[in-house]
Structure formats: C-alpha cells, structure tokens
Motif scaffolding. Structure first.
Motif, PDB file in Angstrom:
ATOM      1  N   THR A 158       0.833  -1.208   0.000  1.00 31.73           N
ATOM      2  CA  THR A 158       0.000   0.000   0.000  1.00 31.73           C
ATOM      3  C   THR A 158       0.861   1.248   0.000  1.00 31.73           C
ATOM      4  O   THR A 158       1.885   1.293   0.687  1.00 31.73           O
ATOM      5  N   GLY A 159       0.432   2.213  -0.747  1.00 33.91           N
ATOM      6  CA  GLY A 159       1.138   3.476  -0.792  1.00 33.91           C
ATOM      7  C   GLY A 159       0.209   4.640  -0.534  1.00 33.91           C
ATOM      8  O   GLY A 159      -0.991   4.575  -0.815  1.00 33.91           O
ATOM      9  N   TRP A 160       0.761   5.682   0.028  1.00 32.24           N
ATOM     10  CA  TRP A 160       0.058   6.950   0.182  1.00 32.24           C
ATOM     11  C   TRP A 160       0.662   7.959  -0.784  1.00 32.24           C
ATOM     12  O   TRP A 160       1.888   8.072  -0.894  1.00 32.24           O
ATOM     13  N   PHE A 161      -0.203   8.666  -1.469  1.00 29.79           N
ATOM     14  CA  PHE A 161       0.187   9.729  -2.392  1.00 29.79           C
ATOM     15  C   PHE A 161      -0.606  10.976  -2.026  1.00 29.79           C
ATOM     16  O   PHE A 161      -1.620  10.900  -1.334  1.00 29.79           O
ATOM     17  N   ARG A 162      -0.160  12.111  -2.511  1.00 27.01           N
ATOM     18  CA  ARG A 162      -0.912  13.337  -2.275  1.00 27.01           C
ATOM     19  C   ARG A 162      -0.883  14.208  -3.523  1.00 27.01           C
ATOM     20  O   ARG A 162       0.045  14.127  -4.335  1.00 27.01           O
ATOM     21  N   GLN A 163      -1.913  15.008  -3.631  1.00 28.89           N
ATOM     22  CA  GLN A 163      -2.033  15.884  -4.783  1.00 28.89           C
ATOM     23  C   GLN A 163      -2.529  17.244  -4.331  1.00 28.89           C
ATOM     24  O   GLN A 163      -3.640  17.374  -3.801  1.00 28.89           O
ATOM     25  N   ALA A 164      -1.678  18.236  -4.528  1.00 26.69           N
ATOM     26  CA  ALA A 164      -2.044  19.611  -4.215  1.00 26.69           C
ATOM     27  C   ALA A 164      -2.646  20.253  -5.466  1.00 26.69           C
ATOM     28  O   ALA A 164      -2.398  19.798  -6.580  1.00 26.69           O
ATOM     29  N   PRO A 165      -3.418  21.313  -5.296  1.00 25.82           N
ATOM     30  CA  PRO A 165      -4.042  21.963  -6.454  1.00 25.82           C
ATOM     31  C   PRO A 165      -3.015  22.386  -7.495  1.00 25.82           C
ATOM     32  O   PRO A 165      -1.992  22.990  -7.151  1.00 25.82           O
ATOM     33  N   GLY A 166      -3.249  22.016  -8.728  1.00 31.47           N
ATOM     34  CA  GLY A 166      -2.367  22.399  -9.817  1.00 31.47           C
ATOM     35  C   GLY A 166      -1.095  21.587  -9.922  1.00 31.47           C
ATOM     36  O   GLY A 166      -0.239  21.886 -10.763  1.00 31.47           O
ATOM     37  N   LYS A 167      -0.983  20.553  -9.091  1.00 28.70           N
ATOM     38  CA  LYS A 167       0.232  19.735  -9.110  1.00 28.70           C
ATOM     39  C   LYS A 167      -0.113  18.282  -9.398  1.00 28.70           C
ATOM     40  O   LYS A 167      -1.259  17.850  -9.242  1.00 28.70           O
ATOM     41  N   GLU A 168       0.910  17.530  -9.779  1.00 32.99           N
ATOM     42  CA  GLU A 168       0.718  16.116 -10.022  1.00 32.99           C
ATOM     43  C   GLU A 168       0.659  15.355  -8.694  1.00 32.99           C
ATOM     44  O   GLU A 168       1.156  15.828  -7.671  1.00 32.99           O
ATOM     45  N   ARG A 169       0.070  14.182  -8.763  1.00 31.69           N
ATOM     46  CA  ARG A 169       0.029  13.322  -7.587  1.00 31.69           C
ATOM     47  C   ARG A 169       1.447  12.839  -7.295  1.00 31.69           C
ATOM     48  O   ARG A 169       2.146  12.346  -8.176  1.00 31.69           O
ATOM     49  N   GLU A 170       1.866  12.978  -6.049  1.00 32.15           N
ATOM     50  CA  GLU A 170       3.220  12.607  -5.690  1.00 32.15           C
ATOM     51  C   GLU A 170       3.236  11.552  -4.595  1.00 32.15           C
ATOM     52  O   GLU A 170       2.348  11.492  -3.741  1.00 32.15           O
ATOM     53  N   PHE A 171       4.279  10.740  -4.629  1.00 29.19           N
ATOM     54  CA  PHE A 171       4.483   9.696  -3.640  1.00 29.19           C
ATOM     55  C   PHE A 171       4.782  10.301  -2.270  1.00 29.19           C
ATOM     56  O   PHE A 171       5.530  11.270  -2.164  1.00 29.19           O
ATOM     57  N   VAL A 172       4.217   9.674  -1.243  1.00 33.07           N
ATOM     58  CA  VAL A 172       4.478  10.101   0.128  1.00 33.07           C
ATOM     59  C   VAL A 172       5.142   8.976   0.924  1.00 33.07           C
ATOM     60  O   VAL A 172       6.195   9.154   1.523  1.00 33.07           O
ATOM     61  N   ALA A 173       4.515   7.793   0.939  1.00 38.96           N
ATOM     62  CA  ALA A 173       5.025   6.681   1.748  1.00 38.96           C
ATOM     63  C   ALA A 173       4.429   5.384   1.229  1.00 38.96           C
ATOM     64  O   ALA A 173       3.369   5.388   0.610  1.00 38.96           O
ATOM     65  N   ALA A 174       5.117   4.282   1.506  1.00 36.37           N
ATOM     66  CA  ALA A 174       4.612   2.978   1.103  1.00 36.37           C
ATOM     67  C   ALA A 174       5.080   1.919   2.074  1.00 36.37           C
ATOM     68  O   ALA A 174       6.110   2.072   2.741  1.00 36.37           O
ATOM     69  N   ILE A 175       4.311   0.835   2.124  1.00 40.87           N
ATOM     70  CA  ILE A 175       4.646  -0.289   2.991  1.00 40.87           C
ATOM     71  C   ILE A 175       4.433  -1.576   2.202  1.00 40.87           C
ATOM     72  O   ILE A 175       3.422  -1.754   1.529  1.00 40.87           O
ATOM     73  N   ARG A 176       5.411  -2.454   2.266  1.00 41.07           N
ATOM     74  CA  ARG A 176       5.381  -3.678   1.491  1.00 41.07           C
ATOM     75  C   ARG A 176       4.625  -4.775   2.247  1.00 41.07           C
ATOM     76  O   ARG A 176       4.767  -4.916   3.461  1.00 41.07           O
ATOM     77  N   TRP A 177       3.892  -5.560   1.496  1.00 40.51           N
ATOM     78  CA  TRP A 177       3.031  -6.569   2.096  1.00 40.51           C
ATOM     79  C   TRP A 177       3.818  -7.662   2.804  1.00 40.51           C
ATOM     80  O   TRP A 177       3.384  -8.171   3.846  1.00 40.51           O
TER      81      TRP A 177
END
Length: 123
Positions: free
Chosen positions: A33-52
């Motif tokens: 599972t990964g967390w991403f974030r997207q601010a207005p006017g920007k692309e979705r960017e990687f934040v954190a991930a955890i391997r199964w």
C-alpha cells in the motif's frame, strides 16, 4: 478491491493527523500500500509505502522523520501518522494498493485507489 481513505481535516502547523486506508473484500495483508498526495495544480506525488511481505517502508524525503506508515492486518487497514505538519503538506491524500506489490513510488505501481481525503494545514 475497495479502499476507503479517511482521517483528513484542518490542523494548525505543527499538529498531527492520522489517516486510515481501510479495505474490504480482500485479504489486505497480501497488498502493498502506498500513500500519495495531490495539491491543487500539481501532479500526484508519492508520500510513503509499505510492502506486504515484510512491512518494510519508504518515504519521500520531505516527510521522513515526521510521517509513519504502518498496517494492522487484523483490521485490514493501513495508517499514515502525520506529525509536525507543515502548510506545504496541504493536499488531497490518496491510498493505493497492489497485490503482492513492492514499494512503489509511482502511481502506475498500484491497481486500486481510495477516493482521497483532504488535509489542510494552516500557518
């Protein structure tokens, strides 16, 4: 696979929030599972991930030491604990998942997505 992201809100700089990504219909312990974030006017960017397989984690440099990703397989949920929040953390946060995946840092590494939860950090 359905993912439900929650826990966002409005917080002052320096505050904390805990995001949750809950799954239904699958054995979530088999999903990276990964967390991403997207601010207005920007692309979705990687934040954190955890391997199964081993719960190893990775983070974007800007959140290292402030954010922690974790999972509770008994609850089919992955969390993102966010401390020392900054105004630049303001974005819609999304969780993504892939069965038997690795620690993916691109949106293409995930097959399923939650609907997003808004995080707003005021200065």
């Amino acid at each position: 696979v359905q993912l439900q992201a929650s826990g966002g809100g409005l917080v002052q700089a320096g505050g904390s929030l805990r995001l949750s990504c809950a799954s239904s219909g699958v054995t979530f312990r088999r999903y990276s599972t990964g967390w991403f974030r997207q601010a207005p006017g920007k692309e979705r960017e990687f934040v954190a991930a955890i391997r199964w397989s081993d719960s190893s984690t990775d983070y974007v440099d800007s959140v290292k030491g402030r954010f922690t990703i974790s999972r509770d397989n008994s609850k089919n949920t992955v969390y993102l604990q966010m401390n020392s929040l900054k105004p630049e953390d303001t974005a819609v946060y999304y969780c993504g998942a892939r069965a038997y995946g690795g620690i993916g840092k691109n949106t293409d590494n995930y097959d399923y997505w939650g609907q997003g939860t808004q995080v707003t950090v005021s200065s």
